[in-house]
Write a protein that holds these residues in place. Structure first.
Motif, PDB file in Angstrom:
ATOM      1  N   LYS A  31       0.831  -1.207   0.000  1.00  0.00           N
ATOM      2  CA  LYS A  31       0.000   0.000   0.000  1.00  0.00           C
ATOM      3  C   LYS A  31       0.861   1.249   0.000  1.00  0.00           C
ATOM      4  CE  LYS A  31      -3.662   2.270   2.652  1.00  0.00           C
ATOM      5  NZ  LYS A  31      -4.517   2.183   3.865  1.00  0.00           N
ATOM      6  N   LEU A  32       1.962   1.204   0.765  1.00  0.00           N
ATOM      7  CA  LEU A  32       2.866   2.350   0.847  1.00  0.00           C
ATOM      8  C   LEU A  32       3.565   2.589  -0.492  1.00  0.00           C
ATOM      9  CD1 LEU A  32       3.526   4.197   3.277  1.00  0.00           C
ATOM     10  CD2 LEU A  32       5.643   2.910   3.561  1.00  0.00           C
ATOM     11  N   SER A  33       4.026   1.512  -1.118  1.00  0.00           N
ATOM     12  CA  SER A  33       4.686   1.631  -2.421  1.00  0.00           C
ATOM     13  C   SER A  33       3.734   2.203  -3.462  1.00  0.00           C
ATOM     14  CB  SER A  33       5.191   0.262  -2.878  1.00  0.00           C
ATOM     15  OG  SER A  33       6.191  -0.237  -2.022  1.00  0.00           O
ATOM     16  N   MET A  34       2.492   1.752  -3.427  1.00  0.00           N
ATOM     17  CA  MET A  34       1.488   2.239  -4.392  1.00  0.00           C
ATOM     18  C   MET A  34       1.215   3.725  -4.172  1.00  0.00           C
ATOM     19  SD  MET A  34      -1.188  -0.964  -4.513  1.00  0.00           S
ATOM     20  CE  MET A  34      -2.329  -0.058  -5.579  1.00  0.00           C
ATOM     21  N   ALA A  35       1.211   4.164  -2.906  1.00  0.00           N
ATOM     22  CA  ALA A  35       0.963   5.577  -2.613  1.00  0.00           C
ATOM     23  C   ALA A  35       2.066   6.447  -3.200  1.00  0.00           C
ATOM     24  CB  ALA A  35       0.866   5.779  -1.101  1.00  0.00           C
ATOM     25  N   ILE A  36       3.310   5.977  -3.099  1.00  0.00           N
ATOM     26  CA  ILE A  36       4.444   6.744  -3.630  1.00  0.00           C
ATOM     27  C   ILE A  36       4.408   6.759  -5.156  1.00  0.00           C
ATOM     28  CG2 ILE A  36       6.963   6.784  -3.841  1.00  0.00           C
ATOM     29  CD1 ILE A  36       7.046   5.729  -0.957  1.00  0.00           C
ATOM     30  N   LYS A  37       4.135   5.609  -5.759  1.00  0.00           N
ATOM     31  CA  LYS A  37       4.063   5.544  -7.223  1.00  0.00           C
ATOM     32  C   LYS A  37       2.945   6.432  -7.752  1.00  0.00           C
ATOM     33  CE  LYS A  37       6.047   0.911  -7.711  1.00  0.00           C
ATOM     34  NZ  LYS A  37       5.796  -0.515  -8.061  1.00  0.00           N
ATOM     35  N   SER A  38       1.826   6.450  -7.018  1.00  0.00           N
ATOM     36  CA  SER A  38       0.701   7.295  -7.426  1.00  0.00           C
ATOM     37  C   SER A  38       1.078   8.776  -7.351  1.00  0.00           C
ATOM     38  CB  SER A  38      -0.503   7.003  -6.531  1.00  0.00           C
ATOM     39  OG  SER A  38      -1.585   7.844  -6.852  1.00  0.00           O
ATOM     40  N   LEU A  39       1.820   9.140  -6.299  1.00  0.00           N
ATOM     41  CA  LEU A  39       2.256  10.526  -6.157  1.00  0.00           C
ATOM     42  C   LEU A  39       3.242  10.894  -7.265  1.00  0.00           C
ATOM     43  CD1 LEU A  39       2.236  13.139  -4.491  1.00  0.00           C
ATOM     44  CD2 LEU A  39       4.058  12.158  -3.068  1.00  0.00           C
ATOM     45  N   GLU A  40       4.162   9.996  -7.567  1.00  0.00           N
ATOM     46  CA  GLU A  40       5.134  10.248  -8.637  1.00  0.00           C
ATOM     47  C   GLU A  40       4.421  10.412  -9.987  1.00  0.00           C
ATOM     48  OE1 GLU A  40       9.291   8.108  -7.281  1.00  0.00           O
ATOM     49  OE2 GLU A  40       7.693   6.827  -8.062  1.00  0.00           O
ATOM     50  N   LYS A  41       3.404   9.584 -10.210  1.00  0.00           N
ATOM     51  CA  LYS A  41       2.660   9.672 -11.476  1.00  0.00           C
ATOM     52  C   LYS A  41       1.918  10.999 -11.579  1.00  0.00           C
ATOM     53  CE  LYS A  41      -0.800   7.224 -14.244  1.00  0.00           C
ATOM     54  NZ  LYS A  41      -1.713   6.036 -14.305  1.00  0.00           N
ATOM     55  N   GLU A  46      10.178  11.391 -10.754  1.00  0.00           N
ATOM     56  CA  GLU A  46      10.612  10.341  -9.832  1.00  0.00           C
ATOM     57  C   GLU A  46      11.138  11.012  -8.571  1.00  0.00           C
ATOM     58  OE1 GLU A  46      13.317   7.514 -11.394  1.00  0.00           O
ATOM     59  OE2 GLU A  46      11.850   6.602 -12.735  1.00  0.00           O
ATOM     60  N   LEU A  47      10.612  10.560  -7.446  1.00  0.00           N
ATOM     61  CA  LEU A  47      10.982  11.174  -6.173  1.00  0.00           C
ATOM     62  C   LEU A  47      12.174  10.496  -5.507  1.00  0.00           C
ATOM     63  CD1 LEU A  47       7.380  11.696  -4.760  1.00  0.00           C
ATOM     64  CD2 LEU A  47       8.897  13.434  -5.731  1.00  0.00           C
ATOM     65  N   PHE A  48      12.468   9.255  -5.922  1.00  0.00           N
ATOM     66  CA  PHE A  48      13.543   8.498  -5.295  1.00  0.00           C
ATOM     67  C   PHE A  48      14.479   7.894  -6.327  1.00  0.00           C
ATOM     68  CE2 PHE A  48      10.092   8.344  -2.175  1.00  0.00           C
ATOM     69  CZ  PHE A  48      10.759   8.726  -1.016  1.00  0.00           C
ATOM     70  N   VAL A  49      15.721   7.732  -5.902  1.00  0.00           N
ATOM     71  CA  VAL A  49      16.695   6.968  -6.666  1.00  0.00           C
ATOM     72  C   VAL A  49      16.813   5.619  -5.978  1.00  0.00           C
ATOM     73  CG1 VAL A  49      19.087   6.801  -7.436  1.00  0.00           C
ATOM     74  CG2 VAL A  49      17.951   9.040  -7.350  1.00  0.00           C
ATOM     75  N   ARG A  50      16.541   4.560  -6.697  1.00  0.00           N
ATOM     76  CA  ARG A  50      16.506   3.231  -6.104  1.00  0.00           C
ATOM     77  C   ARG A  50      17.834   2.504  -6.331  1.00  0.00           C
ATOM     78  NH1 ARG A  50      11.751   5.096  -7.645  1.00  0.00           N
ATOM     79  NH2 ARG A  50       9.842   4.530  -6.474  1.00  0.00           N
ATOM     80  N   THR A  51      18.486   2.120  -5.224  1.00  0.00           N
ATOM     81  CA  THR A  51      19.741   1.363  -5.277  1.00  0.00           C
ATOM     82  C   THR A  51      19.573   0.110  -4.436  1.00  0.00           C
ATOM     83  OG1 THR A  51      20.965   3.456  -5.401  1.00  0.00           O
ATOM     84  CG2 THR A  51      22.237   1.453  -4.944  1.00  0.00           C
ATOM     85  N   GLY A  52      19.297  -1.005  -5.084  1.00  0.00           N
ATOM     86  CA  GLY A  52      19.029  -2.236  -4.344  1.00  0.00           C
ATOM     87  C   GLY A  52      17.771  -2.064  -3.518  1.00  0.00           C
ATOM     88  N   ASN A  53      17.879  -2.310  -2.203  1.00  0.00           N
ATOM     89  CA  ASN A  53      16.740  -2.146  -1.299  1.00  0.00           C
ATOM     90  C   ASN A  53      16.684  -0.766  -0.663  1.00  0.00           C
ATOM     91  OD1 ASN A  53      15.806  -4.791  -1.672  1.00  0.00           O
ATOM     92  ND2 ASN A  53      17.244  -5.595  -0.143  1.00  0.00           N
ATOM     93  N   HIS A  54      17.651   0.085  -1.008  1.00  0.00           N
ATOM     94  CA  HIS A  54      17.720   1.407  -0.397  1.00  0.00           C
ATOM     95  C   HIS A  54      17.173   2.479  -1.336  1.00  0.00           C
ATOM     96  CE1 HIS A  54      19.159   4.537   2.273  1.00  0.00           C
ATOM     97  NE2 HIS A  54      19.659   5.160   1.217  1.00  0.00           N
ATOM     98  N   LEU A  55      16.433   3.405  -0.767  1.00  0.00           N
ATOM     99  CA  LEU A  55      15.892   4.529  -1.535  1.00  0.00           C
ATOM    100  C   LEU A  55      16.491   5.832  -1.019  1.00  0.00           C
ATOM    101  CD1 LEU A  55      12.087   3.614  -1.635  1.00  0.00           C
ATOM    102  CD2 LEU A  55      13.801   3.179  -3.382  1.00  0.00           C
ATOM    103  N   SER A  56      16.948   6.664  -1.935  1.00  0.00           N
ATOM    104  CA  SER A  56      17.423   7.997  -1.574  1.00  0.00           C
ATOM    105  C   SER A  56      16.681   9.020  -2.426  1.00  0.00           C
ATOM    106  CB  SER A  56      18.940   8.123  -1.783  1.00  0.00           C
ATOM    107  OG  SER A  56      19.287   7.820  -3.121  1.00  0.00           O
ATOM    108  N   LEU A  57      16.551  10.212  -1.911  1.00  0.00           N
ATOM    109  CA  LEU A  57      15.784  11.244  -2.617  1.00  0.00           C
ATOM    110  C   LEU A  57      16.463  11.655  -3.918  1.00  0.00           C
ATOM    111  CD1 LEU A  57      14.715  13.585   0.328  1.00  0.00           C
ATOM    112  CD2 LEU A  57      13.207  12.186  -1.084  1.00  0.00           C
ATOM    113  N   SER A  58      15.653  11.786  -4.955  1.00  0.00           N
ATOM    114  CA  SER A  58      16.150  12.367  -6.204  1.00  0.00           C
ATOM    115  C   SER A  58      16.269  13.869  -6.007  1.00  0.00           C
ATOM    116  CB  SER A  58      15.172  12.067  -7.338  1.00  0.00           C
ATOM    117  OG  SER A  58      13.930  12.726  -7.103  1.00  0.00           O
ATOM    118  N   GLU A  59      16.804  14.569  -6.986  1.00  0.00           N
ATOM    119  CA  GLU A  59      16.905  16.027  -6.869  1.00  0.00           C
ATOM    120  C   GLU A  59      15.523  16.654  -6.720  1.00  0.00           C
ATOM    121  OE1 GLU A  59      19.653  17.846  -6.448  1.00  0.00           O
ATOM    122  OE2 GLU A  59      20.614  15.872  -6.344  1.00  0.00           O
ATOM    123  N   ALA A  60      14.544  16.111  -7.454  1.00  0.00           N
ATOM    124  CA  ALA A  60      13.176  16.621  -7.342  1.00  0.00           C
ATOM    125  C   ALA A  60      12.606  16.324  -5.959  1.00  0.00           C
ATOM    126  CB  ALA A  60      12.301  15.984  -8.421  1.00  0.00           C
TER     127      ALA A  60
END
Length: 292
Positions: A31-41, A46-60
């Motif tokens: 549910k949390l992942s879907m909320a973020i994807k919905s916000l990004e859409k 893209e709000l995050f840079v995905r590296t493996g299991n870790h997420l860091s904020l994109s510039e945006a």
């Protein structure tokens, strides 16, 4: 865009992990992942840079994080105000405290709180000084009282200094360190230290052990007992040890940082309205520290 999406974004940004954010929010990871994807859409970025299991904020993501966090703080303030107006404000209060002030003082104040504010229930829990900010930040307690080692620029927290506490590097009066006219860094490095331990995941340099050999506790009182019973030294608050200093059971170590001062603070979440009981409690603690 809704507050659930914004909260999901901010909590994942704080923790760097969807799983950890889901645990903190007590919700489903999917549910949390879907909320973020919905916000990004909806935002088209893209709000995050995905590296493996870790997420860091994109510039945006970095660009909008502060505004999003401020929106959550404002929403929390609105909810608290409405609860206060409706008469449901803080029928139960959770208070976190460290043990830098004597336990007898807290026992006396807790009894007076109970008698003075009979319509409110109080839960007072003991915690490490290093964990107090995190307990308030994560909503585990409403207010916290203790030595403030971590004063950080966090929009989610309010720090209200109530007075100064002297922190003293001490050992038993017959400890080898007590007999030295000048104690060096190397002397301390080679002596057993009773240090402060805490669970907060943020590293705090002021709470890191100084000695090569140490044992950590979450309580000043247990640190004190260890120093009195073992060949150890440690940094303790003056209100807790004045009696032992006067009886010459403890000695202040003659080191550059043998005596320091820290703020004793009340912490609460931004947007939280201070309950009358907490106003009364802060006044009493302020008086104690002033007289001390």
């Amino acid at each position: 865009m809704n507050f659930s999406q914004i909260e999901a974004f901010c909590r994942v940004a704080d923790s760097g992990s969807v799983s950890e954010a889901a645990r903190q929010l007590e919700c489903n990871r999917t549910k949390l992942s879907m909320a973020i994807k919905s916000l990004e859409k909806e935002l088209g970025i893209e709000l995050f840079v995905r590296t493996g299991n870790h997420l860091s904020l994109s510039e945006a993501g970095k660009a909008i994080y502060k505004d999003c966090d401020s929106m959550l703080v404002t929403a929390a303030r609105i909810k608290q105000t409405c609860l206060q107006v409706s008469g449901e404000f803080n029928a139960e209060i959770w208070i976190g405290r460290d043990d830098s002030l004597p336990g007898d003082l807290w026992q006396e104040l807790s009894h007076k709180l109970n008698n003075k504010f009979p319509a409110t229930s109080f839960n007072i829990v003991l915690a490490s000084s290093g964990d107090l900010a995190n307990l308030v930040e994560t909503g585990q307690v409403d207010y916290a009282f203790g030595v403030d080692y971590e004063r950080i620029d966090d929009p989610r927290l309010i720090y209200q200094p109530l007075g100064k506490i002297r922190m003293m590097s001490v050992c038993k009066a017959n400890h080898p360190l007590a007999k030295k006219r000048r104690v060096t860094d190397e002397d301390l490095l080679n002596a057993m230290q009773a240090s402060m331990a805490y669970l907060n995941e943020k590293d705090n340099p002021e709470l890191q052990p100084f000695s090569r050999q140490y044992i950590g506790f979450s309580s000043f009182d247990i640190m004190l007992n260890t120093i009195l019973q073992e060949d150890a030294w440690g940094v303790l608050p003056e209100p807790l040890i004045r009696h032992f200093l006067r009886k010459e059971e403890l000695a202040v170590i003659r080191h550059t940082y043998g005596l320091t001062q820290e703020d004793y603070c009340m912490l609460m979440a931004t947007g939280m309205t201070e309950h009358p009981a907490i106003e009364w409690l802060t006044d009493k603690i302020n008086d104690f520290l002033f007289d001390f």
